[in-house]
Design a protein around this motif. Structure first.
Motif, short mmCIF file in Angstrom:
data_model
loop_
_atom_site.label_atom_id
_atom_site.label_comp_id
_atom_site.label_asym_id
_atom_site.label_seq_id
_atom_site.Cartn_x
_atom_site.Cartn_y
_atom_site.Cartn_z
N ILE A 35 0.81 -1.25 -0.03
CA ILE A 35 0.15 0.19 0.06
C ILE A 35 0.95 1.17 0.00
CG2 ILE A 35 -1.62 1.24 1.48
CD1 ILE A 35 -2.79 -1.33 2.15
N CYS A 36 2.05 1.14 0.90
CA CYS A 36 2.83 2.50 1.04
C CYS A 36 3.42 2.69 -0.33
CB CYS A 36 3.74 2.28 1.97
SG CYS A 36 2.97 2.19 3.70
N ALA A 37 3.90 1.50 -0.99
CA ALA A 37 4.83 1.41 -2.17
C ALA A 37 3.96 2.23 -3.30
CB ALA A 37 5.16 0.05 -2.47
N VAL A 38 2.74 1.70 -3.55
CA VAL A 38 1.68 2.27 -4.50
C VAL A 38 1.38 3.60 -4.25
CG1 VAL A 38 -0.32 1.87 -5.75
CG2 VAL A 38 0.89 0.00 -4.95
N GLY A 39 1.06 4.04 -2.85
CA GLY A 39 1.01 5.39 -2.68
C GLY A 39 2.07 6.20 -2.97
N ILE A 40 3.25 5.91 -2.52
CA ILE A 40 4.43 7.02 -2.74
C ILE A 40 4.57 7.03 -4.34
CG2 ILE A 40 6.79 7.10 -2.47
CD1 ILE A 40 6.54 5.79 0.58
#
Length: 915
Positions: free
Chosen positions: A785-790
């Motif tokens: 989730i964090c990777a896609v958001g960033i």
């Protein structure tokens, strides 16, 4: 709350009502006491009552209520109000030792437990004079007082047996030993001398022996951490005195003193620095013949417990309870001696085993106890290392376990009469449990139908052991960590297995037998779809049992396994036929409604978990029966109980996943209530992660327009918590949330909401939180989730490319590559001490997670992104086509060499380049 006669009279009346068997009288009284226990002087009223009341029943009730009050409230929990005012704490500690020592034994035990609970939190720092006060009482000469001190010291110090070694622990033990070792040794010598003086006075000896039991328990606790210098000089004296006591032929030794004295020898013989005390062959032979063998015999008291107090017998035998039996102590001594003297001890006992089996063979009906001792000796000799979960993990190679199993265990179990020689049946079944890892699978498979047959035995011990053995066998692991026994291998017995297990619950004394219910749960788990034809009958029986036990829940393990079995029934059936969920709802909802209406606190968290499982099985919208419940789930009273929180959050998540549109249209007025729950949860360090679970579901599933008006306030609440109480756990949850928000509403929307709260806040969040802290995020889905958001922030947020935020673009990319490639940063600042939800003290039932109601891991970006590294490469490529030349320039000039190398690998794997 004044310390007045009127309040004492009111308290007396309510305590009387709590003893009433009628729930309509008992429950309101319990709720009243729960409501007033936060008032100042409440605990002092209880202590006054147990000191001055003329009614012994009320005195005992007050002492138990006081102990439970201390258990719930004494610990001070961070971020929660202090439940006992400081004045009451000081008064309690000033008076409780004297009050405990001047009370009758029944009350003394309750107050001793309360002192132990207080001591766990306050001793030694906040209660420095406790030791001095206790040691001074040794001089009283009054053994009622002395035993009260010893009992309290035992409850206080027995935790030393179970705690991990640490400098802090050893410092505390040294403090105790400095004050306690010499007085305890002197008391031990004086008590031994008094035993000789009063050798013909039975009543005096009983009191003196009870003192010796407690002294030996204390000695065991204070020596457990292996600080030998304090008792080393007197060790031979201690050992010789206990050895002498154990070889006496004295009927008064039919007490706990024997088991504690044997445990003392067992603990000493395992220590390398006391090995020399046992090396003499005569000493070894004397201990084997005169101490171990006589105390392994099945005595009249054992037989009475086996037949008339089965539950206690099972608890002691299977679970190794604190009050050990002589037999267990003798077994422990055998294992202890085998540590250094395995060969000689095995040799001494081999002869005994053979002669006892020969005696049994001559006349089994008369000499069955000889075989019982033989089995115990073999078990003790062979068991070198054992765990509750796996049985024996290391065995004595000098003992042929399979041969003994085939020749001496199986024949007893093959007998057609399951009620004949019940003690030997229990011994044989226990042998299977203990040595299941040493006996070949083919022999164990032969034993399974025999065990199923013994589920019908009249003896509670026998059918309980049979259920427990089946459960243990069904959990055994074979190659590749698969279950040793397959569903196909057990399928031939499925009908008789299920029939006999449920019949066993109808046998006298086993209506709430936790071992049988655990075996039911494990059988369901192993057999899977093979149980589907029997589910209609089984779920009816389980529902009837649930209704019966909900009237007065008293067996927490039984209840837990029962709910697990219900969950397995639902999972297994609905996996094959999802439409069958309505049948389970019809069967369960009436009982669930009764449990909720009667506020059966122990069962409510379970009910919510099962309802979540049922609701998640529905593929489309939420049935009306669930929507009728939805407003009630938001009532603050439900959220006051810590044990409800995880189950309630899970259930609300299920509502949001399955019926967000229905909630938005038919229950839009309930959205503020939903957000109110979130606000309450994130204010707590213990439960903030649960608040984020709820918030993430709202963001992911609710229609955007339904939460538009609340978004800014949500972020303001989160920033206030960050400012007031920033913890690692909160930051990790916050990072996952803002990236999920970015995925759902877009990178620009995230930047705008931050800067709408305060100008340039977006840059501060990037610089102070996301870039430095992203490495702390744990969990594959959370990291994704964090990777896609960033990635969205880097490639879909125009201000990142053409404002003052541009300087943060490369550090943000570098932090994302670090998230992919560097180890997780699991450091936690020293000042942070999180409270596990299960350990949070309080009146409420703690939350118990149902394994088979477990929520499947949900990946909110699963359909959008498979590989986040490839996704980053493709997104950077797309960005570079929109603004040619800029991305390669920013990457090549500011990214460190290692990160650049990783990035080139992602681009290559995605078959794209930066333009």
């Amino acid at each position: 709350m004044e310390l007045s006669d009127a309040n004492l009279q009111t308290l007396t009346e309510y305590l009387k009502k709590t003893l009433d068997p009628d729930p309509a009288i008992r429950r309101p009284a319990e709720k009243f006491l729960e409501s007033v226990e936060g008032n100042q002087n409440y605990p002092l009223l209880l202590l006054t009552l147990l000191e001055k009341s003329q009614d012994n029943v009320i005195k005992v009730c007050a002492s138990v209520t006081f102990k439970n009050y201390i258990k719930r409230n004494w610990r001070i929990v961070e971020d929660e109000p202090n439940k006992i005012c400081e004045a009451d704490r000081v008064a309690i500690k000033a008076n409780i030792v004297h009050l405990m020592l001047s009370s009758p034994e029944q009350i003394q035990k309750q107050l001793s437990d309360a002192i132990s609970i207080i001591g766990r939190e306050d001793f030694p720092q906040k209660w420095p004079d406790l030791l001095t006060e206790m040691v001074n009482r040794f001089q009283s000469g009054d053994f009622h007082v002395i035993n009260g001190v010893l009992r309290t010291a035992h409850s206080l110090f027995k935790r030393y047996r179970h705690e991990f070694k640490s400098n802090e622990l050893w410092t505390e033990i040294k403090l105790v030993l400095d004050a306690f070792a010499l007085p305890l040794t002197n008391l031990f010598k004086a008590t031994i001398e008094l035993c000789s003086t009063h050798a013909n006075d039975a009543s005096a000896l009983r009191i003196l022996f009870s003192s010796l039991i407690l002294i030996s328990k204390l000695f065991y606790s204070l020596n457990f951490q292996d600080l030998p210098e304090f008792f080393e000089d007197n060790m031979e004296t201690w050992m010789n005195n206990f050895h002498t006591l154990l070889t006496l032929d004295n009927k008064l030794l039919q007490t706990d003193l024997v088991s504690n004295a044997i445990q003392f020898l067992a603990s000493v013989c395992e220590r390398p620095h006391y090995k020399n005390l046992f090396e003499d062959q005569n000493t070894l032979t004397s201990i084997c013949e005169k101490v171990i063998v006589p105390n392994m015999e099945f005595r009249a008291a054992d037989e009475e417990a086996f037949e008339d107090n089965s539950e206690e017998y099972i608890r002691r035998d299977l679970e190794g309870s604190d009050i050990d039996t002589r037999r267990r102590a003798a077994c422990d001594l055998v294992r202890g001696l085998c540590k250094f003297f395995e060969g000689p001890v095995t040799g001494i006992f081999s002869g005994y085993v053979n002669s006892m089996l020969q005696e049994y063979a001559k006349n089994p009906s008369v000499n069955w106890k000889h075989k019982d001792v033989a089995i115990y000796l073999v078990t003790s000799l062979a068991s070198k290392a054992q765990t509750q979960k796996h049985g024996i993990t290391q065995a004595n190679e000098l003992v042929n376990l399979t041969e003994f199993f085939v020749n001496h265990i199986l024949p007893d179990l093959k007998s057609a009469n399951v009620n004949e020689f019940p003690v030997l049946k229990a011994d044989g079944i226990k042998y299977i449990m203990i040595f299941r890892n040493q006996v070949p699978k083919e022999h164990l498979l032969v034993s399974i139908p025999l065990l199923i047959n013994h589920l019908q035995a009249e003896s509670i011990v026998v059918h309980t052991y049979a259920a427990h053995a089946l459960e243990r066998l069904f959990t055994m692991r074979g190659p590749n960590n698969a279950t040793l026994f397959t569903a196909a291998e057990i399928a031939p017995f499925v009908e008789i297995l299920l029939t006999n297990l449920f019949k066993a619950l109808t046998l006298p004394g086993s209506s709430e037998n936790e071992y049988i219910m655990k075996a039911i749960m494990r059988s369901f788990s192993l057999l899977q779809e093979a149980i589907i034809p029997y589910i209609p009958t089984l779920i009816t029986q389980l529902t009837q049992k649930l209704l019966a036990v909900s009237k007065n829940p008293s067996k927490p393990h039984f209840n837990h396994y029962m709910f697990e079995a219900i969950c397995l029934s639902i999972r297994i059936t609905c996996k094959a036929n999802p439409a069958a969920v309505v049948n389970f709802e019809e069967a369960l909802f009436l009982v669930f409604t009764e449990i909720l209406q009667n506020d059966v606190q122990e069962f409510i968290p379970y009910v919510f978990q099962v309802m979540s499982l049922l609701l998640e099985t529905h593929k489309n919208d939420i049935p009306s029966s669930y929507m009728a419940l939805f407003p009630h789930l938001l009532q603050p009273v439900l959220w006051e109980r810590t044990g409800n929180i995880p189950a309630l959050v899970r259930l609300l998540q299920a509502f949001l996943e399955r019926g967000s549109n229905t909630i938005a249209s038919a229950a839009a007025d309930k959205i503020p209530g939903l957000l109110g729950v979130f606000q309450k949860l994130i204010a707590s360090k213990a439960n903030d992660h649960q608040g984020f679970y709820l918030l993430n579901s709202i963001i992911e599933h609710m229609p955007p327009e339904s939460v538009d008006q609340y978004r800014k306030q949500i972020f303001i609440l989160l920033f206030q918590r960050l400012q007031n109480s920033k913890t690692t756990k909160f930051i990790k949850s916050f990072l996952v949330f803002i990236n999920l928000y970015c995925i759902k509403y877009g990178a620009l929307a995230l930047q705008e909401i931050f800067d709408g709260i305060q100008p340039k806040m977006f840059g501060m969040v990037l610089e102070k939180i996301i870039i430095p802290e992203i490495q702390k995020v744990s969990g594959n889905v959370e990291k994704k989730i964090c990777a896609v958001g960033i990635t969205k922030l880097l490639t879909e947020c125009p201000p990142m490319m053409d404002t003052e935020y541009t300087k943060l673009w490369t550090p943000l990319l570098q932090s994302l590559i670090g998230l992919f490639e560097l180890p997780e940063d699991d450091t936690i600042p020293d000042e942070e001490h999180f409270i596990d939800i299960e350990d949070t003290p309080g009146y409420q039932t703690a939350f118990s997670q149902l394994a088979f109601a477990g929520k499947k891991e949900h990946d909110p970006v699963g359909q959008m992104v498979n590989n986040p590294k490839i996704h980053l490469a493709q997104s950077l490529h797309k960005l570079s086509t929109a603004c040619p030349g800029r991305v390669p320039s920013m990457v090549s000039t500011s990214l460190n060499a290692e990160a650049l190398q990783y990035l080139q690998g992602y681009l290559q794997a995605a078959s794209v380049t930066l333009l």
